[in-house]
Design a protein around this motif. Structure first.
Motif, PDB file in Angstrom:
ATOM      1  N   HIS A 150      60.591 -53.839 112.315  1.00 57.67           N
ATOM      2  CA  HIS A 150      61.432 -52.675 112.059  1.00 57.67           C
ATOM      3  C   HIS A 150      62.743 -53.040 111.381  1.00 57.67           C
ATOM      4  N   ASP A 152      66.672 -51.837 112.069  1.00 51.27           N
ATOM      5  CA  ASP A 152      67.451 -51.094 113.065  1.00 51.27           C
ATOM      6  C   ASP A 152      67.956 -49.818 112.414  1.00 51.27           C
ATOM      7  N   HIS A 341      62.691 -57.258 111.455  1.00 48.52           N
ATOM      8  CA  HIS A 341      62.568 -58.095 112.643  1.00 48.52           C
ATOM      9  C   HIS A 341      61.691 -57.420 113.692  1.00 48.52           C
ATOM     10  N   GLN A 357      73.505 -56.053 122.115  1.00 50.00           N
ATOM     11  CA  GLN A 357      73.228 -55.702 120.728  1.00 50.00           C
ATOM     12  C   GLN A 357      74.318 -54.768 120.223  1.00 50.00           C
TER      13      GLN A 357
END
Ligand SMILES: [Fe+2]
Length: 376
Positions: A150, A152, A341, A357
């Motif tokens: 994907h 983000d 990632h 994150q």
């Protein structure tokens, strides 16, 4: 100015590895980063796509936020907005730090107290909840899958963050798993438990034929409105690279209210703002339509997905994947407009992992092939 010497070192890689991105950067004082040192970090990130900075366990959530925001000073809100709809597939994976809402705690297992949060139950996304053909329960300790390749991003209303930062606070060490592609190729990859795997969209673009490059350079992707709700009943391919087409996507009537003006239509090739290189960046899970150069719109999901898969599959061959071997204190910053990632792995109950994150919806959409580079 930093009193340290800033050093760039290649990341440790296996002998078969042909990964051409990623670097380790040392000598930066991230809590007091001068403009000159930030300039070095910025350049390193856009030239290497993934930057690893070791020994950052004491970095505060606020400093992580400030560092991440420095790459896009006009950005301010978390990449998925202020709150995530309970129907979204992302809802269970993220816990917001109350005093720094752009920073999320992610991980696995029970934590008594962390950054003002008490009795945390962290849940590492497990592919069994998302894949059509998951690894069996008996084999789950030894074998695993890429969870979901994907970018983000909310892919609706908000633009994908320019960069994401991930800080490893607590990492169970020692165990490895065999990642099975289970995509008809018998491919396997030995990975550290809970690795984050990356591939380069630039390398992918380079590997395309001239005809494929032309298609990627001139076409645009239309993403679904509220994509993580739209695909919440659908299941993934076993290699995490898109959805098995079974007609399980919600109808437009079944979605929360949406506005056409907030639907995202992005180029398939995104330009690196420093090097000018093109990356094929398409988030296959959320794709709904392809807009061709001549104005034609392709909306047959089965055909679209097959076409994208045939383009993207080569990028996840083991020699092109960098699986980061997380150590406590690792801070990883990555170019979210240049690499894709995936989460990997499954933890046992006593294997507690805590990560932070941070990313923010970008102040601008991804740069397309026709956009000119910003002044540096
Ligand atoms: Fe992610």
């Amino acid at each position: 100015m930093s009193t340290f010497t800033v050093c760039l070192n290649p990341l440790p890689k296996s002998s078969v590895c042909q990964v051409d991105f990623g670097t380790e950067l040392s000598g930066l004082d991230l809590e007091n980063l001068s403009d000159m040192d930030f300039g070095i970090l910025h350049k390193a990130l856009y030239e290497n796509q993934v930057v690893v900075i070791k020994n950052q366990k004491s970095l505060s959530p606020h400093a992580q936020y400030e560092l991440t925001r420095r790459f896009d000073p006009s950005a301010g809100i978390y990449s998925h907005g202020k709150s995530i709809d309970k129907r979204s597939v992302l809802h269970a994976d993220l816990t917001t730090i109350p005093h720094q809402p752009q920073v999320q705690v992610i991980g696995s297992g029970s934590v008594d107290e962390y950054e003002g949060l008490v009795k945390l139950k962290l849940k590492h996304p497990h592919h069994k909840a998302f894949h059509k053909h998951p690894i069996s329960a008996e084999d789950d300790a030894e074998f695993t899958h890429f969870y979901r390749w994907h970018i983000d991003s909310a892919m609706y209303n908000l633009d994908p963050p320019l960069i994401t930062s991930l800080l490893a606070v607590q990492v169970p060490q020692g165990r490895r798993q065999t990642l099975c592609y289970d995509d008809g190729t018998n491919t396997e990859l030995d990975v550290p438990l809970g690795t984050t795997a990356f591939f380069s969209g630039y390398r992918l673009y380079e590997m395309l034929t001239d005809e494929e490059k032309y298609f990627v350079r001139t076409s645009k992707i239309e993403y679904a409105p509220h994509p993580y709700i739209w695909m919440s009943k659908a299941k993934s391919r076993s290699n995490g690279l898109g959805i098995v087409s079974e007609g399980l996507e919600l109808s437009m009537d079944g979605l929360p209210q949406f506005e056409d003006s907030k639907i995202k239509i992005y180029p398939m090739a995104w330009k690196n703002p420093v090097t000018g290189k093109l990356a094929m960046m398409v988030y296959p899970t959320c794709v709904r339509k392809i807009h061709l150069e001549n104005g034609e719109v392709l909306d047959d999901l089965v055909e679209i997905r097959e076409r994208l898969y045939s383009l993207q599959r080569r990028a996840i061959d083991p020699q092109f994947v960098y699986p980061h071997d997380w150590k406590e204190g690792d801070l990883v910053l990555f170019n979210n407009h240049g690499v894709m990632h995936s989460i990997v792995g499954s933890f046992k109950e006593d294997e507690v992992r805590v990560f932070r994150q941070c990313n923010m919806a970008a102040s601008r959409p991804p740069m397309g092939p026709g956009d000119s580079l910003p002044a540096q």
